[in-house]
Scaffold this motif. Sequence first.
Motif, PDB file in Angstrom:
ATOM      1  N   ALA A  50      16.761   3.952  32.558  1.00 38.38           N
ATOM      2  CA  ALA A  50      15.485   3.505  32.590  1.00 38.38           C
ATOM      3  C   ALA A  50      14.848   3.026  33.810  1.00 38.38           C
ATOM      4  O   ALA A  50      13.637   3.252  34.177  1.00 38.38           O
ATOM      5  N   VAL A  51      15.450   1.975  34.497  1.00 39.16           N
ATOM      6  CA  VAL A  51      14.632   1.286  35.627  1.00 39.16           C
ATOM      7  C   VAL A  51      14.605   2.118  36.816  1.00 39.16           C
ATOM      8  O   VAL A  51      13.470   2.255  37.347  1.00 39.16           O
ATOM      9  N   GLU A  52      15.526   3.207  36.767  1.00 40.89           N
ATOM     10  CA  GLU A  52      15.255   4.263  37.902  1.00 40.89           C
ATOM     11  C   GLU A  52      14.116   5.260  37.496  1.00 40.89           C
ATOM     12  O   GLU A  52      13.309   5.833  38.441  1.00 40.89           O
ATOM     13  N   GLN A  53      13.883   5.628  36.519  1.00 40.31           N
ATOM     14  CA  GLN A  53      12.820   6.271  35.862  1.00 40.31           C
ATOM     15  C   GLN A  53      11.485   5.439  36.145  1.00 40.31           C
ATOM     16  O   GLN A  53      10.309   5.888  36.237  1.00 40.31           O
ATOM     17  N   LEU A  54      11.531   4.171  35.874  1.00 39.32           N
ATOM     18  CA  LEU A  54      10.356   3.424  35.957  1.00 39.32           C
ATOM     19  C   LEU A  54      10.003   3.261  37.430  1.00 39.32           C
ATOM     20  O   LEU A  54       8.672   3.303  37.742  1.00 39.32           O
ATOM     21  N   ILE A  55      10.946   3.055  38.462  1.00 41.82           N
ATOM     22  CA  ILE A  55      10.513   2.934  39.950  1.00 41.82           C
ATOM     23  C   ILE A  55       9.863   4.430  40.373  1.00 41.82           C
ATOM     24  O   ILE A  55       9.118   4.230  41.089  1.00 41.82           O
ATOM     25  N   GLY A  56      10.303   5.431  39.711  1.00 44.80           N
ATOM     26  CA  GLY A  56       9.824   6.586  40.255  1.00 44.80           C
ATOM     27  C   GLY A  56       8.508   6.732  39.571  1.00 44.80           C
ATOM     28  O   GLY A  56       7.505   7.622  40.438  1.00 44.80           O
ATOM     29  N   LEU A  57       8.002   6.113  38.419  1.00 44.44           N
ATOM     30  CA  LEU A  57       6.828   6.175  38.030  1.00 44.44           C
ATOM     31  C   LEU A  57       5.680   5.437  38.925  1.00 44.44           C
ATOM     32  O   LEU A  57       4.361   5.793  38.985  1.00 44.44           O
ATOM     33  N   VAL A  58       6.370   4.168  39.153  1.00 44.54           N
ATOM     34  CA  VAL A  58       5.174   3.049  39.833  1.00 44.54           C
ATOM     35  C   VAL A  58       5.569   3.207  41.282  1.00 44.54           C
ATOM     36  O   VAL A  58       4.646   2.295  41.807  1.00 44.54           O
ATOM     37  N   SER A  59       6.300   3.679  41.870  1.00 44.59           N
ATOM     38  CA  SER A  59       6.596   3.602  43.284  1.00 44.59           C
ATOM     39  C   SER A  59       5.527   3.913  44.130  1.00 44.59           C
ATOM     40  O   SER A  59       5.235   2.816  45.214  1.00 44.59           O
ATOM     41  N   ASN A  60       4.714   4.851  43.748  1.00 42.54           N
ATOM     42  CA  ASN A  60       3.481   5.170  44.742  1.00 42.54           C
ATOM     43  C   ASN A  60       2.337   4.067  44.395  1.00 42.54           C
ATOM     44  O   ASN A  60       1.432   4.042  45.337  1.00 42.54           O
ATOM     45  N   HIS A  61       2.579   3.296  43.406  1.00 43.38           N
ATOM     46  CA  HIS A  61       1.572   2.233  43.400  1.00 43.38           C
ATOM     47  C   HIS A  61       1.669   0.634  43.884  1.00 43.38           C
ATOM     48  O   HIS A  61       1.066  -0.162  43.653  1.00 43.38           O
ATOM     49  N   LEU A  62       3.142   0.559  44.385  1.00 42.10           N
ATOM     50  CA  LEU A  62       3.458  -0.639  44.949  1.00 42.10           C
ATOM     51  C   LEU A  62       3.502  -0.543  46.345  1.00 42.10           C
ATOM     52  O   LEU A  62       4.179   0.450  47.110  1.00 42.10           O
ATOM     53  N   PRO A  63       2.872  -1.572  47.078  1.00 41.51           N
ATOM     54  CA  PRO A  63       3.021  -1.541  48.504  1.00 41.51           C
ATOM     55  C   PRO A  63       4.152  -2.213  49.087  1.00 41.51           C
ATOM     56  O   PRO A  63       4.957  -2.944  48.376  1.00 41.51           O
ATOM     57  N   ASP A  64       4.394  -1.957  50.139  1.00 38.49           N
ATOM     58  CA  ASP A  64       5.635  -2.283  50.874  1.00 38.49           C
ATOM     59  C   ASP A  64       5.366  -3.560  51.431  1.00 38.49           C
ATOM     60  O   ASP A  64       5.286  -3.929  52.722  1.00 38.49           O
ATOM     61  N   LYS A  65       5.468  -4.726  50.561  1.00 41.84           N
ATOM     62  CA  LYS A  65       5.167  -5.918  51.123  1.00 41.84           C
ATOM     63  C   LYS A  65       6.209  -6.664  51.753  1.00 41.84           C
ATOM     64  O   LYS A  65       7.379  -6.733  51.306  1.00 41.84           O
ATOM     65  N   HIS A  66       5.986  -6.907  53.178  1.00 43.54           N
ATOM     66  CA  HIS A  66       7.050  -7.413  54.002  1.00 43.54           C
ATOM     67  C   HIS A  66       8.410  -6.491  53.840  1.00 43.54           C
ATOM     68  O   HIS A  66       9.611  -7.463  53.933  1.00 43.54           O
ATOM     69  N   SER A  67       8.360  -5.191  53.748  1.00 44.94           N
ATOM     70  CA  SER A  67       9.619  -4.386  53.618  1.00 44.94           C
ATOM     71  C   SER A  67      10.340  -4.635  52.542  1.00 44.94           C
ATOM     72  O   SER A  67      11.695  -4.578  52.717  1.00 44.94           O
ATOM     73  N   VAL A  68       9.862  -5.494  51.519  1.00 48.31           N
ATOM     74  CA  VAL A  68      10.674  -5.533  50.128  1.00 48.31           C
ATOM     75  C   VAL A  68      11.067  -4.241  49.609  1.00 48.31           C
ATOM     76  O   VAL A  68      10.066  -3.501  49.123  1.00 48.31           O
ATOM     77  N   PRO A  69      12.303  -3.905  49.381  1.00 47.10           N
ATOM     78  CA  PRO A  69      12.508  -2.457  48.692  1.00 47.10           C
ATOM     79  C   PRO A  69      11.906  -2.247  47.138  1.00 47.10           C
ATOM     80  O   PRO A  69      11.533  -3.417  46.648  1.00 47.10           O
ATOM     81  N   ILE A  70      11.265  -1.126  46.895  1.00 48.77           N
ATOM     82  CA  ILE A  70      10.873  -0.908  45.720  1.00 48.77           C
ATOM     83  C   ILE A  70      11.844  -1.650  44.480  1.00 48.77           C
ATOM     84  O   ILE A  70      11.150  -2.152  43.839  1.00 48.77           O
ATOM     85  N   GLU A  71      13.005  -1.056  44.649  1.00 51.18           N
ATOM     86  CA  GLU A  71      14.003  -1.607  43.646  1.00 51.18           C
ATOM     87  C   GLU A  71      13.920  -3.154  43.288  1.00 51.18           C
ATOM     88  O   GLU A  71      13.778  -3.448  42.274  1.00 51.18           O
ATOM     89  N   LYS A  72      13.947  -3.755  44.524  1.00 50.08           N
ATOM     90  CA  LYS A  72      14.018  -5.291  44.415  1.00 50.08           C
ATOM     91  C   LYS A  72      12.465  -5.882  43.683  1.00 50.08           C
ATOM     92  O   LYS A  72      12.460  -6.760  42.875  1.00 50.08           O
TER      93      LYS A  72
END
Length: 359
Positions: free
Chosen positions: A68-90
């Motif tokens: 479920a987390v993997e699917q959630l990451i896929g849904l929201v990843s395009n809306h999350l900025p890469d703040k200080h290179s923090v991985p989307i998963e984190k």
Amino acid sequence: MIEPNIVDFLFNDDVNLNGVVYILDDNAVDDEANHHAQPVRNENYVEVTVPQYTVSEFKNHFRMSRMAVEQLIGLVSNHLPDKHSVPIEKQVLFSIWLLAKQESFLAVGDRFNLSSGSGHYIFMNFISAVVAKCENIEIASRIETKYGIPGVVGAIDGTHIQIKQPTHNPVDFFNRKDVHSVVLQGICNDKLIFTDVYIGMPGRLHDARIFRNSPIYNRLVNNPALLTPQQHLLGDAAYPLLDNLLKPYRDNGHLTEVQIRFNEVMSSIRSMIERCFGLLKGKWRRLKYLDMSLADKLPQVILAACILHNFILIIDNDADNQNDKGHNGDDIGIQHAEFYEEDVGRNAEIKRDYIASLL
């Protein structure tokens, strides 16, 4: 509760920790206190510790499966900025942890190796991303007949979300439980999935007034109405009796056996919304008390929690998660003790009487 060895460390000069005796040097302590060191954080929690969690440990911490987390990451990843290179998963795991527990941003930031400032930025972006991906929540069209009352498509009620005292007009948010709150009005189906939510009205207001101010009210009474004459929601005594919203008979001491039976069956069915709220707050425990200064962001956080509640039920089929079962003990209805009176249409009364005669 403070561990005994920590007490010793705080108050004794000689400390025995795990069999090793440490002699504290006051000068060394002073030097350390004056040294501007980097904060101590867990640098590898997501990278090293999380992958070692068992299936149950992961779900206990993050309220959903890895899939479920993997699917959630896929849904929201395009809306999350890469703040200080923090991985989307984190970013996602950090935000879920904050929603799932009543820990401070500082404490969670230490676990995930994030500063408090970065943590606030990441969390609010995650909330916005979840809300952005939400499709419009609609009343379910299916009709359930297994309860005895035909045509039931959901139950409606409200629950308080306790908040930090607002700086603007705090009196309106001070409810009858003597705490400040906003109200979440929710409608759910028999799968405990929210089909409509209305969030943010002050905790001092009555259920009926909140309902009349919500968009769903107009959609129920307008012509054409959202629901057909054969469909209806179930509400408690605080709600008005409408053609497509049923409520119990008022117990004036002279109810017939048919009316008493109707009230009993209806109460049993309506428990779905109470269980839904209990599951919501059991999973997302930050909703037990939202300590946020940005009042305009509160509804977004609550909405995101409702969306994730639905997401988990759909993806993980997790209504029976043993850690989140049942009602959590806070008030579910806003004004259960008060019975809403109004001039109702004769059609609504006839409909209720007819359904009661079928039970």
